[in-house]
Design a protein around this motif. Structure first.
Motif, PDB file in Angstrom:
ATOM      1  N   ALA A 249     -12.569 -10.457  -8.457  1.00  0.00           N
ATOM      2  CA  ALA A 249     -12.297  -9.413  -9.582  1.00  0.00           C
ATOM      3  C   ALA A 249     -10.973  -9.437 -10.258  1.00  0.00           C
ATOM      4  CB  ALA A 249     -12.960  -8.171  -9.262  1.00  0.00           C
ATOM      5  N   ARG A 250     -10.069  -9.314  -9.260  1.00  0.00           N
ATOM      6  CA  ARG A 250      -8.501  -9.266  -9.872  1.00  0.00           C
ATOM      7  C   ARG A 250      -8.213 -10.952 -10.119  1.00  0.00           C
ATOM      8  NH1 ARG A 250      -5.560  -8.786  -5.743  1.00  0.00           N
ATOM      9  NH2 ARG A 250      -3.693  -8.198  -6.916  1.00  0.00           N
ATOM     10  N   SER A 251      -8.961 -11.752 -10.528  1.00  0.00           N
ATOM     11  CA  SER A 251      -8.571 -13.017 -10.954  1.00  0.00           C
ATOM     12  C   SER A 251      -7.766 -13.044 -12.114  1.00  0.00           C
ATOM     13  CB  SER A 251     -10.025 -14.111 -10.761  1.00  0.00           C
ATOM     14  OG  SER A 251     -10.766 -13.607 -11.843  1.00  0.00           O
ATOM     15  N   GLN A 252      -8.104 -12.300 -13.060  1.00  0.00           N
ATOM     16  CA  GLN A 252      -7.244 -12.197 -14.175  1.00  0.00           C
ATOM     17  C   GLN A 252      -5.838 -12.297 -13.968  1.00  0.00           C
ATOM     18  OE1 GLN A 252      -8.942  -9.665 -17.336  1.00  0.00           O
ATOM     19  NE2 GLN A 252      -7.258  -9.499 -18.451  1.00  0.00           N
ATOM     20  N   LYS A 253      -5.635 -11.071 -12.965  1.00  0.00           N
ATOM     21  CA  LYS A 253      -4.306 -10.713 -12.901  1.00  0.00           C
ATOM     22  C   LYS A 253      -3.437 -11.939 -12.311  1.00  0.00           C
ATOM     23  CE  LYS A 253      -4.812  -5.837 -13.144  1.00  0.00           C
ATOM     24  NZ  LYS A 253      -4.603  -4.389 -12.426  1.00  0.00           N
ATOM     25  N   ARG A 254      -4.398 -12.729 -11.318  1.00  0.00           N
ATOM     26  CA  ARG A 254      -3.551 -13.688 -10.613  1.00  0.00           C
ATOM     27  C   ARG A 254      -3.756 -15.319 -11.173  1.00  0.00           C
ATOM     28  NH1 ARG A 254      -3.469 -13.170  -4.192  1.00  0.00           N
ATOM     29  NH2 ARG A 254      -1.770 -14.423  -4.839  1.00  0.00           N
ATOM     30  N   ALA A 255      -4.334 -15.172 -12.475  1.00  0.00           N
ATOM     31  CA  ALA A 255      -4.316 -16.330 -12.985  1.00  0.00           C
ATOM     32  C   ALA A 255      -3.355 -17.344 -13.429  1.00  0.00           C
ATOM     33  CB  ALA A 255      -5.619 -16.448 -14.300  1.00  0.00           C
ATOM     34  N   LYS A 256      -2.498 -16.602 -14.032  1.00  0.00           N
ATOM     35  CA  LYS A 256      -1.029 -17.228 -14.501  1.00  0.00           C
ATOM     36  C   LYS A 256      -0.339 -17.579 -13.423  1.00  0.00           C
ATOM     37  CE  LYS A 256      -0.624 -15.099 -19.164  1.00  0.00           C
ATOM     38  NZ  LYS A 256       0.070 -14.598 -20.083  1.00  0.00           N
ATOM     39  N   GLU A 257      -0.296 -16.835 -12.197  1.00  0.00           N
ATOM     40  CA  GLU A 257       0.301 -17.142 -11.035  1.00  0.00           C
ATOM     41  C   GLU A 257      -0.061 -18.531 -10.426  1.00  0.00           C
ATOM     42  OE1 GLU A 257       0.572 -15.962  -6.200  1.00  0.00           O
ATOM     43  OE2 GLU A 257      -0.183 -14.575  -7.541  1.00  0.00           O
ATOM     44  N   VAL A 258      -1.513 -18.778 -10.248  1.00  0.00           N
ATOM     45  CA  VAL A 258      -2.075 -19.951  -9.797  1.00  0.00           C
ATOM     46  C   VAL A 258      -1.645 -21.057 -10.981  1.00  0.00           C
ATOM     47  CG1 VAL A 258      -4.211 -21.113  -9.535  1.00  0.00           C
ATOM     48  CG2 VAL A 258      -4.085 -18.788  -8.778  1.00  0.00           C
ATOM     49  N   ILE A 260       1.024 -21.327 -12.754  1.00  0.00           N
ATOM     50  CA  ILE A 260       2.339 -21.725 -12.650  1.00  0.00           C
ATOM     51  C   ILE A 260       2.762 -22.542 -11.565  1.00  0.00           C
ATOM     52  CG2 ILE A 260       4.596 -20.721 -12.229  1.00  0.00           C
ATOM     53  CD1 ILE A 260       3.805 -18.499 -14.148  1.00  0.00           C
ATOM     54  N   ARG A 261       2.032 -21.976 -10.607  1.00  0.00           N
ATOM     55  CA  ARG A 261       2.271 -22.468  -9.135  1.00  0.00           C
ATOM     56  C   ARG A 261       1.612 -24.139  -9.115  1.00  0.00           C
ATOM     57  NH1 ARG A 261       3.564 -20.032  -4.297  1.00  0.00           N
ATOM     58  NH2 ARG A 261       3.725 -17.927  -4.699  1.00  0.00           N
ATOM     59  N   LYS A 262       0.669 -24.406  -9.999  1.00  0.00           N
ATOM     60  CA  LYS A 262       0.032 -25.674  -9.990  1.00  0.00           C
ATOM     61  C   LYS A 262       0.892 -26.526 -11.149  1.00  0.00           C
ATOM     62  CE  LYS A 262      -5.020 -25.235  -8.911  1.00  0.00           C
ATOM     63  NZ  LYS A 262      -6.183 -25.825  -9.363  1.00  0.00           N
ATOM     64  N   ALA A 263       1.428 -25.935 -11.761  1.00  0.00           N
ATOM     65  CA  ALA A 263       2.391 -26.739 -13.053  1.00  0.00           C
ATOM     66  C   ALA A 263       3.407 -27.111 -12.164  1.00  0.00           C
ATOM     67  CB  ALA A 263       2.707 -25.630 -14.076  1.00  0.00           C
ATOM     68  N   VAL A 264       4.084 -26.294 -11.299  1.00  0.00           N
ATOM     69  CA  VAL A 264       5.258 -26.691 -10.378  1.00  0.00           C
ATOM     70  C   VAL A 264       4.932 -27.498  -9.483  1.00  0.00           C
ATOM     71  CG1 VAL A 264       6.568 -24.881 -11.569  1.00  0.00           C
ATOM     72  CG2 VAL A 264       5.486 -24.786  -9.487  1.00  0.00           C
ATOM     73  N   GLY A 265       3.615 -28.087  -9.252  1.00  0.00           N
ATOM     74  CA  GLY A 265       3.547 -29.130  -8.282  1.00  0.00           C
ATOM     75  C   GLY A 265       2.795 -28.637  -7.042  1.00  0.00           C
ATOM     76  N   SER A 266       2.307 -27.310  -6.823  1.00  0.00           N
ATOM     77  CA  SER A 266       1.473 -27.103  -5.765  1.00  0.00           C
ATOM     78  C   SER A 266       0.108 -27.624  -5.845  1.00  0.00           C
ATOM     79  CB  SER A 266       1.325 -25.484  -5.778  1.00  0.00           C
ATOM     80  OG  SER A 266       2.690 -24.822  -5.628  1.00  0.00           O
ATOM     81  N   ARG A 267      -0.350 -28.075  -4.582  1.00  0.00           N
ATOM     82  CA  ARG A 267      -1.430 -28.620  -4.380  1.00  0.00           C
ATOM     83  C   ARG A 267      -2.655 -27.442  -4.180  1.00  0.00           C
ATOM     84  NH1 ARG A 267       1.459 -32.051  -1.240  1.00  0.00           N
ATOM     85  NH2 ARG A 267       0.778 -30.792   0.721  1.00  0.00           N
ATOM     86  N   ARG A 345      -7.759 -23.972 -13.788  1.00  0.00           N
ATOM     87  CA  ARG A 345      -7.091 -25.085 -14.441  1.00  0.00           C
ATOM     88  C   ARG A 345      -5.950 -24.672 -14.832  1.00  0.00           C
ATOM     89  NH1 ARG A 345     -12.086 -28.340 -17.027  1.00  0.00           N
ATOM     90  NH2 ARG A 345     -13.214 -28.871 -15.238  1.00  0.00           N
ATOM     91  N   PRO A 346      -4.548 -25.055 -14.760  1.00  0.00           N
ATOM     92  CA  PRO A 346      -3.396 -24.505 -15.280  1.00  0.00           C
ATOM     93  C   PRO A 346      -3.248 -24.506 -16.703  1.00  0.00           C
ATOM     94  CG  PRO A 346      -3.172 -26.696 -14.204  1.00  0.00           C
ATOM     95  CD  PRO A 346      -4.252 -26.109 -13.870  1.00  0.00           C
TER      96      PRO A 346
END
Length: 738
Positions: A249-258, A260-267, A345-346
């Motif tokens: 349910a808190r996915s909206q608040k953590r979406a940008k974190e995910v 950004i992490r994917k954008a900088v290369g996190s698998r 998806r980032p």
């Protein structure tokens, strides 16, 4: 133990005939390392000087201490070879001798027999079936002082003794059971009609597998282990579901974190590992908090469950199991959030802004969370219905007619010869105190039957029917003392000498014998002809949840084991007891005045079921509480997520009631689905549970209606707080950023 067949029904009992011990030793000497006969555990008066105490103990053969691996702290375990020796537990030794050395000191038992203390053993732990055994007396003393025991050495029909064996290392319980199965039938042809089957029951199974049905161990305390283990697992599952729901349910608040992490290369595997580490960390904190909580509630649990459990702080295996369980819980709780959150998806989440960031905007995105809520409340409602059925079953049995008047009825065990010496004089003195309205004796307590016999015969009896009836020896005044209700005929009376060969039977016995008019019928027993003079309403003498045992009552003063006293209702119990005590001190000076109230003894019959009810109520309350916490969290999140929608609706004229309805209806719908799913599940489970009781309540519709109504009301209360709070917000504040 042995199985015996009575009228097509297999009965299982730990009581065995005394000759079986010698037969096992003579015919199978290589199969056993130790064999020991034992009496049943009973109260006796122990005295040393002026100190007198009442404790439970057994008369046993010399091999018993070795078989039980008693920890001898002083003296020797082999003293029971001597008929005047005794072994005492540490607690009894302290009670009698204080700090003195008890070895070789002489104690007096039951005001007449003297024994020399030859050994002190460590008190047996509370977790053993022998925890009440506080002293051991020699079997040879039992044989010498009890003529009926001596006579039983050759009587295969007297099943009155406990027989314990320790098998040799090279064999097994099943193998020996096969060998000894027909030992009784071979030695006693007259017992073959009962089809006796001897077998060994391992001590490791005594406590958990103690109930038998038609020769099969069908249940016992193991059902409680499974019951509360499963309930505990479901409660833990509810907590895991809460974590899953609130995390997603808190996915909206953590979406940008995910994103950004994917954008900088996190698998994705790295993100999954992160989310799992978070859930495991929460589980570890919960484990630590759980340990503290266990320490706080363990005394309460021990009291409710009648246990003496302590946390095994020094047991490495327990810590490993606990940590493994914690890790498993963390992985289970974090599995769905880790997979769900790591799949964002980032590009999509980084382009979304403000109120347009609705990752769950798809009409099916909320389905997993809704499913979890349904599962949560299905489990909770099932537990609530189950708890209501258990409580209803207990009350149903408590409302069952008992057949005698429990209130104001006192029972005193006749555990010394002094009480047997002058029964009529004792009765007269008790009545003269004004504290007692009546007094009688019997061979069994009022709410139990300690003996039965299958050799009764009567007119019209089927030759193939075994006349197995409970037998209770009483005195003339017994019926008037316990206030049983005579349905037909009349009670015993001292006015008729013919009552010596008379019997009163209960309704179940009359039905068992097939009598429509039983009064006046002659019954043959032990080569004597008895006449039925009365039929009484059934008296509950066993489990209040089971059928009444067919029982006959006969005038047998020499069978007396208990004194029953009807107290004067015009005196309070304390005052009445203070008047009775001097009389017992007069006739039984060497023993403390110990008594039991019939009402208290009857209450003990409900202890197991009441324990289930208390623990079920606790677990059901906990399950509802956890479910409501999750519901409250989801309601808070969705109310926050829909603040701008609520603001717009208020500007357009929506009322608080309309907004409350909009926010609450979805949750109510989910809980209603849970109710529909839980109802048939609970019906099936509780119907199956009730079948274990012969005297049982019905599964009334109001039980299910109450549980469903309660669930809906609790849901409304839980959701309404956040719904109304959101509806009362000023739309200016929620819309000022748009």
């Amino acid at each position: 133990m042995q199985h015996q067949t009575y009228n097509g029904t297999i009965s299982t009992t730990p009581a065995t005939p005394l000759p079986m011990r010698a037969a096992l030793e003579n015919e199978h000497p290589s199969e056993f390392t130790h064999i020991a006969s034992s009496s049943w555990t009973e109260d006796r008066i122990l005295a040393f000087g002026e100190k007198k105490i009442s404790r439970k103990g057994n008369c046993v053969e010399p091999d018993f201490p070795l078989m039980m691996s008693l920890r001898i702290v002083k003296g020797t375990a082999t003293g029971l070879d001597n008929p005047t020796s005794a072994l005492l537990s540490e607690s009894v030794a302290r009670a009698l001798f204080g700090n003195e050395d008890p070895i070789n000191k002489t104690i007096k038992v039951d005001n007449k027999n003297y024994f020399k203390v030859t050994g002190i053993y460590e008190d047996l732990p509370y977790s053993t079936e022998f925890r009440d055994v506080k002293f051991l007396l020699p079997w040879s003393f039992f044989l010498k002082t009890e003529p009926w025991v001596k006579r039983s050495e050759t009587n295969w029909g007297n099943n009155s003794f406990l027989l314990l064996v320790q098998i040799a290392p090279q064999t097994s319980f099943d193998r020996i059971s096969d060998k000894i199965e027909n030992i009784k039938a071979r030695h006693a042809k007259e017992e073959a009609r009962f089809n006796p089957k001897a077998f060994l029951h391992p001590m490791s199974r005594w406590h958990l597998y103690s109930e038998w049905e038609n020769g099969v161990a069908v249940r016992g305390r193991i059902q409680f282990v499974w019951l509360f283990g499963i309930i505990g697992a479901f409660v833990l599952l509810l907590a895991c579901i809460n974590f899953m729901n609130l995390s997603t349910a808190r996915s909206q608040k953590r979406a940008k974190e995910v994103g950004i992490r994917k954008a900088v290369g996190s698998r994705r595997s790295q993100l999954i590992g992160q989310f799992f580490s978070e859930s495991i960390m929460v589980a570890v904190f919960a484990f630590v908090f759980g340990l503290l909580l266990v320490q706080l509630i363990l005394p309460w649990f021990n009291q409710i469950a009648d246990k003496q459990i302590s946390f095994p702080w020094d047991n490495a295996e327990s810590w490993l199991i606990g940590l493994a369980f914690t890790l498993g819980t963390g992985l289970l709780a974090g599995s769905y959030p880790a997979i769900y959150l790591s799949g964002f998806r980032p590009v999509k989440v980084l382009k979304a802004t403000g109120s347009s960031l609705r990752l769950g905007a798809s009409r099916y995105a909320a389905v997993p969370r809704q499913t979890l809520v349904i599962i949560q409340f299905t489990v909770s409602i099932t537990l609530v219905i189950g708890t209501l059925v258990v409580l209803r079953q207990i009350q149903h049995a408590k409302d069952r007619p008992v057949g005698f008047e429990r209130a104001g009825l006192l029972t005193v065990a006749m555990n010394t010869p002094d009480l047997h010496a002058h029964p009529q004089a004792l009765r007269q003195d008790l009545l003269q105190t004004g504290a007692a309205l009546n007094m009688a004796t019997s061979s069994s307590p009022t709410s139990e039957v300690w003996s039965s016999d299958a050799s009764f015969s009567w007119p019209g009896k089927d030759p193939n029917q075994l006349g197995d009836l409970g037998t209770v020896g009483v005195t003339n005044e017994y019926g008037k003392t316990v206030n049983w209700q005579v349905k037909q005929g009349h009670d015993f009376s001292g006015k008729f000498s013919s009552d010596r060969l008379a019997m009163v039977i209960n309704e179940s016995a009359a039905n068992f014998m097939g009598f429509k008019e039983a009064v006046g019928t002659h019954v043959q027993w032990n080569s004597e002809q008895y006449t039925i003079i009365g039929i009484i309403n059934d008296v509950v003498t066993g489990s209040p949840f089971m059928p009444i045992q067919p029982t006959v009552f006969m005038l047998k003063e020499d069978w007396a084991s208990f004194i029953h006293i009807r107290l004067n209702p015009n005196l309070n119990p304390r005052e009445a007891l203070s008047k009775l005590e001097p009389v017992f001190k007069k006739y039984n000076p060497g023993s403390p005045f110990e008594y039991k109230f019939a009402s208290d003894e009857y209450k003990r019959k409900f202890q197991a079921e009441e324990r289930i009810g208390t623990l079920s109520t606790t677990f059901a309350s906990l399950a509802i509480f956890i479910s409501c916490l999750g519901l409250f969290g989801l309601a808070t999140f969705f109310a926050e997520q829909r603040q701008k929608e609520i603001g717009i609706r208020k500007v357009l004229g929506a009322s608080i009631a309309q907004l409350w309805q909009m926010l609450a209806k979805d949750f109510l719908f989910l809980v209603l689905i849970s109710c529909l799913v839980a109802t048939p599940i609970a019906y099936y489970l509780m119907h199956d549970w009730l079948q274990t009781y012969t005297y049982r309540t019905a599964l009334s519709w109001w039980i299910f209606a109450s549980a469903i109504s309660g669930a809906l009301v609790i849901t409304l209360i839980t959701v309404s707080f956040q719904a109304i709070k959101a509806a009362l917000l000023n739309p200016v504040k929620t819309l000022k950023n748009e």
